[in-house]
Scaffold this active site. Sequence first.
Site, PDB file in Angstrom:
ATOM      1  N   GLY A 245       2.412 -19.937  10.880  1.00 45.42           N
ATOM      2  CA  GLY A 245       3.131 -18.835  11.513  1.00 45.42           C
ATOM      3  C   GLY A 245       4.604 -19.154  11.612  1.00 45.42           C
ATOM      4  O   GLY A 245       5.448 -18.382  11.170  1.00 45.42           O
ATOM      5  N   ILE A 471      -2.060 -22.265  15.368  1.00 48.01           N
ATOM      6  CA  ILE A 471      -1.327 -21.723  14.216  1.00 48.01           C
ATOM      7  C   ILE A 471      -1.347 -22.689  13.040  1.00 48.01           C
ATOM      8  O   ILE A 471      -0.657 -22.488  12.041  1.00 48.01           O
ATOM      9  CB  ILE A 471       0.102 -21.291  14.600  1.00 48.01           C
ATOM     10  CG1 ILE A 471       0.973 -22.470  15.041  1.00 48.01           C
ATOM     11  CG2 ILE A 471       0.057 -20.261  15.714  1.00 48.01           C
ATOM     12  CD1 ILE A 471       2.428 -22.068  15.341  1.00 48.01           C
ATOM     13  N   GLY A 472      -2.142 -23.734  13.190  1.00 48.10           N
ATOM     14  CA  GLY A 472      -2.251 -24.728  12.135  1.00 48.10           C
ATOM     15  C   GLY A 472      -1.770 -26.089  12.597  1.00 48.10           C
ATOM     16  O   GLY A 472      -1.826 -27.074  11.862  1.00 48.10           O
ATOM     17  N   ILE A 633       2.064 -38.658  23.182  1.00 47.37           N
ATOM     18  CA  ILE A 633       1.559 -38.075  21.949  1.00 47.37           C
ATOM     19  C   ILE A 633       0.041 -37.994  22.067  1.00 47.37           C
ATOM     20  O   ILE A 633      -0.631 -39.015  22.238  1.00 47.37           O
ATOM     21  CB  ILE A 633       1.960 -38.935  20.730  1.00 47.37           C
ATOM     22  CG1 ILE A 633       3.488 -39.152  20.702  1.00 47.37           C
ATOM     23  CG2 ILE A 633       1.464 -38.298  19.433  1.00 47.37           C
ATOM     24  CD1 ILE A 633       4.325 -37.897  20.670  1.00 47.37           C
ATOM     25  N   THR A 638      -2.207 -35.704  13.948  1.00 48.88           N
ATOM     26  CA  THR A 638      -1.685 -34.331  13.840  1.00 48.88           C
ATOM     27  C   THR A 638      -0.193 -34.307  14.181  1.00 48.88           C
ATOM     28  O   THR A 638       0.568 -33.537  13.588  1.00 48.88           O
ATOM     29  CB  THR A 638      -2.457 -33.353  14.756  1.00 48.88           C
ATOM     30  OG1 THR A 638      -2.459 -33.875  16.085  1.00 48.88           O
ATOM     31  CG2 THR A 638      -3.884 -33.164  14.291  1.00 48.88           C
ATOM     32  N   GLN A 642       2.883 -32.922  11.880  1.00 53.02           N
ATOM     33  CA  GLN A 642       3.891 -31.953  12.314  1.00 53.02           C
ATOM     34  C   GLN A 642       5.294 -32.429  11.948  1.00 53.02           C
ATOM     35  O   GLN A 642       6.111 -31.664  11.437  1.00 53.02           O
ATOM     36  CB  GLN A 642       3.819 -31.745  13.841  1.00 53.02           C
ATOM     37  CG  GLN A 642       2.678 -30.875  14.296  1.00 53.02           C
ATOM     38  CD  GLN A 642       2.751 -29.500  13.687  1.00 53.02           C
ATOM     39  OE1 GLN A 642       3.700 -28.761  13.907  1.00 53.02           O
ATOM     40  NE2 GLN A 642       1.757 -29.142  12.899  1.00 53.02           N
ATOM     41  N   GLU A 709       8.353 -28.199  17.262  1.00 55.13           N
ATOM     42  CA  GLU A 709       9.689 -27.790  16.792  1.00 55.13           C
ATOM     43  C   GLU A 709      10.624 -28.973  16.517  1.00 55.13           C
ATOM     44  O   GLU A 709      11.445 -28.903  15.610  1.00 55.13           O
ATOM     45  CB  GLU A 709      10.391 -26.893  17.823  1.00 55.13           C
ATOM     46  CG  GLU A 709       9.498 -26.003  18.628  1.00 55.13           C
ATOM     47  CD  GLU A 709       9.263 -24.623  18.053  1.00 55.13           C
ATOM     48  OE1 GLU A 709      10.126 -24.086  17.363  1.00 55.13           O
ATOM     49  OE2 GLU A 709       8.173 -24.081  18.307  1.00 55.13           O
TER      50      GLU A 709
HETATM   51 MO1  MOS Z   1       7.566 -21.521  16.701  1.00 55.46          MO
HETATM   52  S1  MOS Z   1       9.405 -20.538  16.446  1.00 55.46           S
HETATM   53  O1  MOS Z   1       6.474 -20.237  16.725  1.00 55.46           O
HETATM   54  O2  MOS Z   1       7.589 -22.399  15.153  1.00 55.46           O
END
Ligand code: MOS
Length: 743
Positions: A245, A471-472, A633, A638, A642, A709
């Site tokens: 996503g 979302i993965g 963590i 995983t 990321q 992120e």
């Molecule tokens: Mo977050 S902006 O849904 O990767």
Amino acid sequence: MAPYIGTSISRVDGHAKVTGAAKYAAEYNAPDLAYGIVVTSAIAKGRIRHIETSEALRISGVIDVLTHQNRPEMASTDSGYKDELAPDGSPFRPLYDDKIMFSGQPIALVVAENTDIARSAASLVRVDYDRNPHVTDVYRQRDAATPVKSPSNPLEALFTPPKPRGSAEQALASAAVRHTGEYYVPIEHHNPMELYASTVFWDGDGKLTVYDKTQGVQNVQRYLCGVFGIDPGDVRVMSPYMGGGFGSGLRPQYQVVLAVLAVRALERSVRVVLTRQQMYGLGYRPAMIQRIELGAAADGTLEAMTHEAITVTSQYEDFYRQETGWSGLLYKCANAKYAHKLARLDLATSCDMRCPSAATGVYALECAMDELAVALKLDPLKLRLGCYSDRDQNSERPYSSKSLRDCYHRAAEAFGWHQRNPQPRSMHDGNELVGWGMATGVWDALQMPITARISLSSNGHAEVSCATSDIGTGTYTIMTQVAADLLGLPLENISVKLGDSTLPQSPVEGGSWIAASVANAIAEACAEVRNELFRLAKSAPGSPLTDAMPGDVVLVDGKIASKRDVNRAMTITDAMRQGMVDRIERERTYNAQPDEKYSHNTHQAVFAEVMVDEQLGVIRVTRIVIAVAAGRIINTKTAHSQIMGAAVWGIGMALHEETLIDHTFGRIMNADIAGYHVPVNADVHDIQVIFVDEPDDIVNPLGIKGLGEIGIVGVAAAIANAVYHATGKRVRDLPITLDKLGR
Ligand code: MOS
């Protein structure tokens, strides 16, 4: 049984995914399923004068063609279309009227017995337009850009603009060394692997089951209720799996509206899948022009900074984040000033894309810091360590934890940074120039209210449920780990249910806030389950826990046991049987209220090596070392994935990614993965990920900060800085393509 939190656990849903057992939104079937294909606008701005569907309707197998003229009823006010993340303005209404606001806007849905017929008929829909002049070039709109206003959506307001401090102009004027630069990040698109799709089942009596590709099932459910005036009990939204996503599925996408429109018009089940090209008509990372000025004393003490950003949104909604806020936060600097303006273009509204505002704002800041280091003749790492701040410079608060210094040291050592010759063009490998660059990354450790339910059976199996998405990123897996540890059960005794709007409340999965939020909710629900087990165990005849207090017991190895003497224990099964209970169900809302005395952030240090072919200008990113400080963590495997994925994406941001618009037509030219370049295997070399230990009992009881992120933040800047070091050429416009190196 070893604890699972903090270890490397393979994805619990991995088997289902690789065997195809995991079903995605476009894979659900109904016996009478009809298929919708979207027709999109060929112009960027104007009105539909006439839309001719008769030719399409004559094709055998075509069921209907929906347009703004014959669609079923939809809400007529903006509030009906406001989702959880709606910015100020008027949300887009798919197929609402004849108004065209961007090229690629959906204007008709052809519904047929199969996709081929629908696609063929869609090519026969004829449209006459009244065209209006459009503008899609941010540089043409930069003078018309207006200062951002404070958003009214409380979620949006999370990203508050920094307050200026001191007197930046004066301090700049008197600074011994100054740097001024303008940096550009183009429009970028998310390009998740799974196409956006909705399969909507007509359950009779107006009831709907919606399988939708979304990062927030409850957001979509509420949105559909608003758009169609549906009773919340009559629509269930499901998204158990999602093929990526990255922010593009935070807000509801138009295909779900079109699918529901068709289902309501036809009273039969309908699937709508967007093409890759059509997905470029959804959200995107806004293009941004940023100007940064830095002033420092000769010893590298940062004395002043200004950060101005112009970012892009549509003509109808004010989407923006705080690009400049990160500059204000990160470094010790007494005088600082910021400005953020919005340029409105005839495009769809921009949206969140992985690490919104930080990936771009920190890119500009960290390139500017590198340029300042060059001007100061100072090592770029030394410059950053010199203005390191243990306090949030915007709010003047300490951090709940900040291990950025460790990140710098650990990553620099792993990279071999001390061997760098500071002189540009001084390092070679055969006929390639070698460049080493570094950058910092920072992101929030956000948390949201969320509810988790635990249902423990007397056979020692527990089901954990929450309406969140995976979302993965591995949410199924970390939810399993946390519940297993806190219930003292093996992993295989835990099953997780998510991605269903009927499950306990969850916000959208974004902002890296789900891991911390849902894990702490699970912990609270597990504590309730433990209290109930304790009550049952204590009152059992001959109980070994008769004189224990609730705080004295733990759940471990399938038992409830005394903390002081684990031999004083009773199995969960026995406790429940003795109490004649075959199910304990507890639901808890974790209402994160982080201590206001502290700021909560994640940090990162990135070091990159590039090799540049001197003749051809071809750039290869041969090494990346990233050290991340993100609290505890939960799953090292995983988490590693990321950060590694983020490093790859950072390579794309630095060297490849750019959505190109033909401004004459206001139309995206490279709306596919052939023309929109992302890194492929040949572009990705050695990536090393280091997690720095960062205990934090202030941020939340489990010390989790989230890390979806943070990985991407400093990567593009580190690569851009390495390219400068290799070539002596400073390219401030992303992506750094070889034509720019040659100029
Ligand atoms: Mo977050 S902006 O849904 O990767």
